[in-house]
Structure formats: structure tokens, C-alpha cells
Motif scaffolding. Structure first.
Motif, PDB file in Angstrom:
ATOM      1  N   ILE A  25       5.473  43.928 -52.943  1.00 39.81           N
ATOM      2  CA  ILE A  25       7.005  44.188 -52.674  1.00 39.81           C
ATOM      3  C   ILE A  25       7.631  42.997 -52.153  1.00 39.81           C
ATOM      4  O   ILE A  25       8.740  42.460 -52.569  1.00 39.81           O
ATOM      5  N   ALA A  26       6.979  42.229 -51.173  1.00 34.24           N
ATOM      6  CA  ALA A  26       7.442  41.035 -50.500  1.00 34.24           C
ATOM      7  C   ALA A  26       7.997  39.832 -51.532  1.00 34.24           C
ATOM      8  O   ALA A  26       8.970  39.311 -51.429  1.00 34.24           O
ATOM      9  N   ILE A  27       7.029  39.499 -52.245  1.00 32.30           N
ATOM     10  CA  ILE A  27       6.945  38.585 -53.352  1.00 32.30           C
ATOM     11  C   ILE A  27       8.162  38.918 -54.434  1.00 32.30           C
ATOM     12  O   ILE A  27       8.684  37.987 -54.849  1.00 32.30           O
ATOM     13  N   ASN A  28       8.011  40.174 -55.088  1.00 32.10           N
ATOM     14  CA  ASN A  28       8.722  40.567 -56.094  1.00 32.10           C
ATOM     15  C   ASN A  28       8.696  39.469 -57.344  1.00 32.10           C
ATOM     16  O   ASN A  28       9.695  38.780 -57.481  1.00 32.10           O
ATOM     17  N   PRO A  29       7.789  39.425 -58.108  1.00 28.41           N
ATOM     18  CA  PRO A  29       7.523  38.513 -58.995  1.00 28.41           C
ATOM     19  C   PRO A  29       8.771  38.466 -59.977  1.00 28.41           C
ATOM     20  O   PRO A  29       8.909  37.289 -60.393  1.00 28.41           O
ATOM     21  N   ALA A  30       9.369  39.648 -60.437  1.00 26.14           N
ATOM     22  CA  ALA A  30      10.314  39.512 -61.453  1.00 26.14           C
ATOM     23  C   ALA A  30      11.520  38.897 -60.695  1.00 26.14           C
ATOM     24  O   ALA A  30      12.145  38.081 -61.243  1.00 26.14           O
ATOM     25  N   VAL A  43     -11.578  50.620 -45.391  1.00 24.85           N
ATOM     26  CA  VAL A  43     -11.256  49.382 -45.613  1.00 24.85           C
ATOM     27  C   VAL A  43     -10.598  48.876 -46.976  1.00 24.85           C
ATOM     28  O   VAL A  43      -9.379  48.376 -47.117  1.00 24.85           O
ATOM     29  N   ILE A  44     -10.914  49.867 -47.895  1.00 23.51           N
ATOM     30  CA  ILE A  44     -10.329  49.527 -49.202  1.00 23.51           C
ATOM     31  C   ILE A  44      -9.039  50.190 -49.099  1.00 23.51           C
ATOM     32  O   ILE A  44      -8.029  49.588 -49.827  1.00 23.51           O
ATOM     33  N   GLY A  45      -8.771  51.029 -48.455  1.00 23.16           N
ATOM     34  CA  GLY A  45      -7.424  51.686 -48.345  1.00 23.16           C
ATOM     35  C   GLY A  45      -6.407  50.803 -47.467  1.00 23.16           C
ATOM     36  O   GLY A  45      -5.278  50.464 -47.871  1.00 23.16           O
ATOM     37  N   ILE A  80      -3.261  48.981 -48.928  1.00 23.06           N
ATOM     38  CA  ILE A  80      -1.810  48.842 -48.407  1.00 23.06           C
ATOM     39  C   ILE A  80      -1.180  47.651 -48.042  1.00 23.06           C
ATOM     40  O   ILE A  80      -0.065  47.360 -48.372  1.00 23.06           O
ATOM     41  N   LEU A  81      -2.040  46.591 -47.778  1.00 25.57           N
ATOM     42  CA  LEU A  81      -1.304  45.199 -47.367  1.00 25.57           C
ATOM     43  C   LEU A  81      -1.341  44.546 -48.841  1.00 25.57           C
ATOM     44  O   LEU A  81      -0.245  43.934 -48.777  1.00 25.57           O
ATOM     45  N   ALA A  82      -1.922  44.769 -49.988  1.00 25.63           N
ATOM     46  CA  ALA A  82      -1.467  44.131 -51.258  1.00 25.63           C
ATOM     47  C   ALA A  82      -0.438  44.588 -51.807  1.00 25.63           C
ATOM     48  O   ALA A  82       0.417  44.007 -52.218  1.00 25.63           O
ATOM     49  N   THR A  83      -0.124  46.128 -51.611  1.00 29.58           N
ATOM     50  CA  THR A  83       1.422  46.510 -52.049  1.00 29.58           C
ATOM     51  C   THR A  83       2.551  45.956 -51.042  1.00 29.58           C
ATOM     52  O   THR A  83       3.544  45.543 -51.807  1.00 29.58           O
TER      53      THR A  83
END
Length: 148
Positions: free
Chosen positions: A33-38, A20-22, A26-29
Motif C-alpha cells: 500500500i505504501a509503495i503503490n506500484p501503479a 508469524v505468517i499472519g 500484514i507487513l507485506a500488505t
């Protein structure tokens, strides 16, 4: 005769928790990447620059309308940075009558009052007495320049 098998206690095994942690990692990563705060911050800064350039142009336009078509001093066909020393010092002509304070670049500009400021925007005229205000420090390889 038959022994009753003891029921398994409730809870998760170490393997289940690690899986579950894995999955969450993966989902957080993927979300980061999709949001790309910079990129989001760079787009927000560019939006602020467009707004600032338009505000400066509106103030120059109002000054020109009130002064029979004359532009503020130091605006000619030479591209100059809008700043106190060594540039197009237009602050005293525009502030506070036409704009409350000169807007400045969100990352590199500064403004305290008309005695010390550096907007990091440029101004010049083109043929036909049209005024061009630009933001040379725009991010994401974007060109921000408005002509009126």
C-alpha cells in the motif's frame, strides 16, 4: 525417586507458525500500500513525458536558430498533434539534424521513422512566436505543457 520430566523437543508449534505468517502477511500488505506500484509507474511515465516534451522543444529551438527564427512547417497557433498524417508533421525537419528520433508518449505513442509516427504530443504557437509542446495523455491528473 523423582522422575525426570522429559524435555520438550525443539521446534515450533502450528500456532506459532501461523502467527508469524499472519504478521508477515500484514507487513507485506502495508508495504504494498505504501509503495503503490501503479502510482510509481504513472509517475515514471510522466517524468518521461516531461523529458520528451523538453527534447522536442529543444530541437524546435535549434531548428529556429538555424533558420533565422522560422519554425518548422505546420507549427502555427492551431494546436496539432505531432504525427505524420493530419497533424504537425515536423519529423523530416528535425530528424536527424536536431534530434536523433522523435520521442513519443510512453503509453500511447509510436515511432518507427519519419514515414510513420504518432508521438501523441501536441504543438502550437502563442503570441510572440513562443512554442508550446504538451503531453495530453499525462497520468495522475497532471498537466504537462512547456512553453519557450
Amino acid at each position: 525417586m523423582f522422575k525426570k520430566l522429559s524435555a520438550r523437543k525443539g521446534g515450533f508449534t502450528l500456532i506459532e507458525i501461523l502467527v508469524v505468517i499472519g504478521i508477515i502477511a500484514i507487513l507485506a500488505t502495508i508495504v504494498l500500500i505504501a509503495i503503490n506500484p501503479a502510482r510509481q509507474f504513472a509517475q515514471a511515465n510522466n517524468t518521461q513525458r516531461v523529458s520528451n516534451v523538453n527534447a522536442i522543444l529543444n530541437a524546435i529551438g535549434q531548428y529556429s536558430a538555424d533558420n533565422k527564427g522560422q519554425l518548422p512547417p505546420n507549427i502555427d497557433n492551431t494546436v496539432r498533434e505531432i504525427k505524420k498524417s493530419g497533424g504537425a508533421d515536423i519529423c523530416s525537419s528535425l530528424v536527424p539534424t536536431y534530434i536523433p528520433a522523435l520521442p513519443f508518449d510512453p503509453k500511447t505513442g509510436s515511432y518507427t521513422d519519419c514515414s510513420t509516427y504518432d508521438t501523441n504530443y501536441t504543438v502550437a504557437t502563442t503570441t510572440g512566436n513562443r512554442v508550446v509542446v504538451s503531453a495530453p495523455d499525462a497520468e495522475l491528473s497532471q498537466t504537462i505543457s512547456v512553453t519557450r
